[in-house]
Design a protein around this motif. Structure first.
Motif, PDB file in Angstrom:
ATOM      1  N   SER A 158     -11.758  36.517  -4.371  1.00 23.42           N
ATOM      2  CA  SER A 158     -11.065  38.068  -4.734  1.00 23.42           C
ATOM      3  C   SER A 158     -10.894  38.156  -3.265  1.00 23.42           C
ATOM      4  CB  SER A 158     -12.798  39.383  -4.914  1.00 23.42           C
ATOM      5  OG  SER A 158     -13.399  38.871  -4.155  1.00 23.42           O
ATOM      6  N   TYR A 159      -9.861  36.977  -3.230  1.00 20.86           N
ATOM      7  CA  TYR A 159      -9.079  37.540  -1.680  1.00 20.86           C
ATOM      8  C   TYR A 159      -8.331  35.568  -1.966  1.00 20.86           C
ATOM      9  CZ  TYR A 159     -11.685  35.773   2.710  1.00 20.86           C
ATOM     10  OH  TYR A 159     -12.681  35.118   3.572  1.00 20.86           O
ATOM     11  N   ILE A 160      -7.707  35.873  -1.041  1.00 14.61           N
ATOM     12  CA  ILE A 160      -6.982  34.786  -0.472  1.00 14.61           C
ATOM     13  C   ILE A 160      -6.094  35.184   0.462  1.00 14.61           C
ATOM     14  CG2 ILE A 160      -5.700  33.756  -2.513  1.00 14.61           C
ATOM     15  CD1 ILE A 160      -2.921  34.714  -2.045  1.00 14.61           C
ATOM     16  N   TYR A 174       4.626  34.278  -4.487  1.00 18.59           N
ATOM     17  CA  TYR A 174       3.478  33.527  -5.316  1.00 18.59           C
ATOM     18  C   TYR A 174       3.157  35.557  -4.785  1.00 18.59           C
ATOM     19  CZ  TYR A 174       4.384  28.948  -2.976  1.00 18.59           C
ATOM     20  OH  TYR A 174       4.374  27.761  -3.687  1.00 18.59           O
ATOM     21  N   ALA A 175       3.149  36.393  -3.991  1.00 19.80           N
ATOM     22  CA  ALA A 175       2.451  38.019  -4.056  1.00 19.80           C
ATOM     23  C   ALA A 175       2.501  38.186  -5.813  1.00 19.80           C
ATOM     24  CB  ALA A 175       2.647  39.183  -3.095  1.00 19.80           C
ATOM     25  N   THR A 176       4.198  38.249  -6.300  1.00 17.93           N
ATOM     26  CA  THR A 176       4.245  38.668  -7.570  1.00 17.93           C
ATOM     27  C   THR A 176       3.897  37.987  -8.398  1.00 17.93           C
ATOM     28  OG1 THR A 176       7.070  39.654  -6.904  1.00 17.93           O
ATOM     29  CG2 THR A 176       6.163  38.838  -9.183  1.00 17.93           C
ATOM     30  N   ALA A 177       3.505  36.701  -8.632  1.00 19.25           N
ATOM     31  CA  ALA A 177       2.667  35.800  -9.559  1.00 19.25           C
ATOM     32  C   ALA A 177       1.120  35.881  -9.498  1.00 19.25           C
ATOM     33  CB  ALA A 177       2.770  34.605  -9.120  1.00 19.25           C
ATOM     34  N   GLU A 181      -1.516  37.884 -12.330  1.00 25.41           N
ATOM     35  CA  GLU A 181      -2.528  37.113 -12.697  1.00 25.41           C
ATOM     36  C   GLU A 181      -3.649  37.737 -12.564  1.00 25.41           C
ATOM     37  OE1 GLU A 181      -2.067  34.442 -14.928  1.00 25.41           O
ATOM     38  OE2 GLU A 181       0.013  34.055 -14.099  1.00 25.41           O
ATOM     39  N   ALA A 182      -3.751  37.877 -11.012  1.00 25.91           N
ATOM     40  CA  ALA A 182      -4.924  38.531 -10.878  1.00 25.91           C
ATOM     41  C   ALA A 182      -4.795  40.051 -10.320  1.00 25.91           C
ATOM     42  CB  ALA A 182      -6.368  38.080 -10.365  1.00 25.91           C
ATOM     43  N   PRO A 183      -4.831  40.932 -10.441  1.00 31.54           N
ATOM     44  CA  PRO A 183      -3.991  42.556  -9.747  1.00 31.54           C
ATOM     45  C   PRO A 183      -4.816  42.596  -8.885  1.00 31.54           C
ATOM     46  CG  PRO A 183      -4.574  43.063 -11.575  1.00 31.54           C
ATOM     47  CD  PRO A 183      -4.510  41.242 -12.039  1.00 31.54           C
TER      48      PRO A 183
END
Length: 275
Positions: A158-160, A174-177, A181-183
């Motif tokens: 749930s975090y990167i 990457y933040a946009t993608a 995909e996983a808001p």
């Protein structure tokens, strides 16, 4: 879970990443963990060969009342070994886990789990854990990076946590993608003060990237104050970025002196990351 509570409250979270000592030395471990006093909500404990394990150090920190983030490394480890460590972590009350491949030499065993599988194993063994995966925003193929990351998020991360950020532009796409995909995923950006050309060159070699020319030119002056100004400016950008939920501070030194901690705290306050 101070780190997760901070994020859930909509506040900017701060973690400190530390290198454990070569063996179980509680005073050394606690000194490194307390470099920034009580400002961090979590202490990330790096896993490195020839040192106290991240799990053992995390358990020691937890017993001392300090919230750790255990680095669960999969490279060269069997499924049974990881299951045993997960059981030990659950018993000890460890509830923040960063699942990573690891940057040491080693090959996967015949039953070695993938990162995605390790995340799923963590979710099953420690249901309430706050689980993270890593993102290399400097990857040469951004689409491949996202394809590799999404299954980890679906498995329960749930975090990167990113590689060190020296300019925000490398992270924005990457933040946009990730938001698409996983808001609900939180992005924790690693930030590192670089104070010399030598440090910059070693980071470039490690990450396989070239640092921004402006930063390289600044470090070439040898002006310590300018280097700290650059670090503070990076923190200000991260705090202002709507897609960054927090930072993980890493020092270049394995055992940073108190003066470095004081300068980092000053930069975090100036950037608005802490009060």
């Amino acid at each position: 879970m101070r780190f997760l509570r901070t994020l859930d409250d909509g506040r900017f979270a701060v973690a400190l990443e530390i290198l454990p000592p070569q063996k179980a030395l509680p005073r050394v471990l606690l000194r490194r963990a307390r470099l920034l006093g009580g400002a961090p909500q979590a202490i990330n404990v790096i896993q490195r060969p020839g040192r106290q394990s991240s799990l053992d150090a995390s358990i020691a920190l937890h017993q001392a009342g300090i919230e750790p983030a255990w680095h669960l490394v999969t490279r060269g480890r069997s499924r049974a070994e990881i299951e045993s460590d997960l059981e030990a972590a659950a018993t000890a009350g460890i509830d923040q886990v960063l699942c990573i491949l690891g940057d040491h030499a080693g090959t996967a065993g015949p039953d070695g789990p993938t990162i995605r599988e390790a995340i799923a194993m963590t979710r099953a063994c420690i249901p309430g854990a706050f689980i993270g995966a890593t993102l290399n925003q400097y990857g040469r193929d951004p689409e491949a990076v996202i394809r590799n990351l999404v299954p980890k998020l679906l498995a329960g991360a749930s975090y990167i946590q990113t590689q060190p950020v020296f300019e925000l532009s490398a992270l924005e796409g990457y933040a946009t993608a990730i938001a698409r995909e996983a808001p609900e995923t939180r992005i924790i950006a690693m930030a590192m003060p670089l104070l010399s050309e030598e440090a910059a060159e070693r980071i470039e070699e490690r990450l396989g990237v070239r640092l921004p020319d402006a930063l390289r030119e600044l470090l070439a002056t040898g002006d310590d104050a300018l280097a700290w100004d650059a670090f503070r400016a990076t923190l200000e950008q991260l705090v202002a970025a709507p897609f960054v939920a927090g930072v993980a501070i890493m020092t270049f030194e394995g055992d940073a002196p108190p003066e470095t901690g004081e300068r980092i705290l000053a930069a975090l306050r100036s950037a608005g990351a802490i009060d």
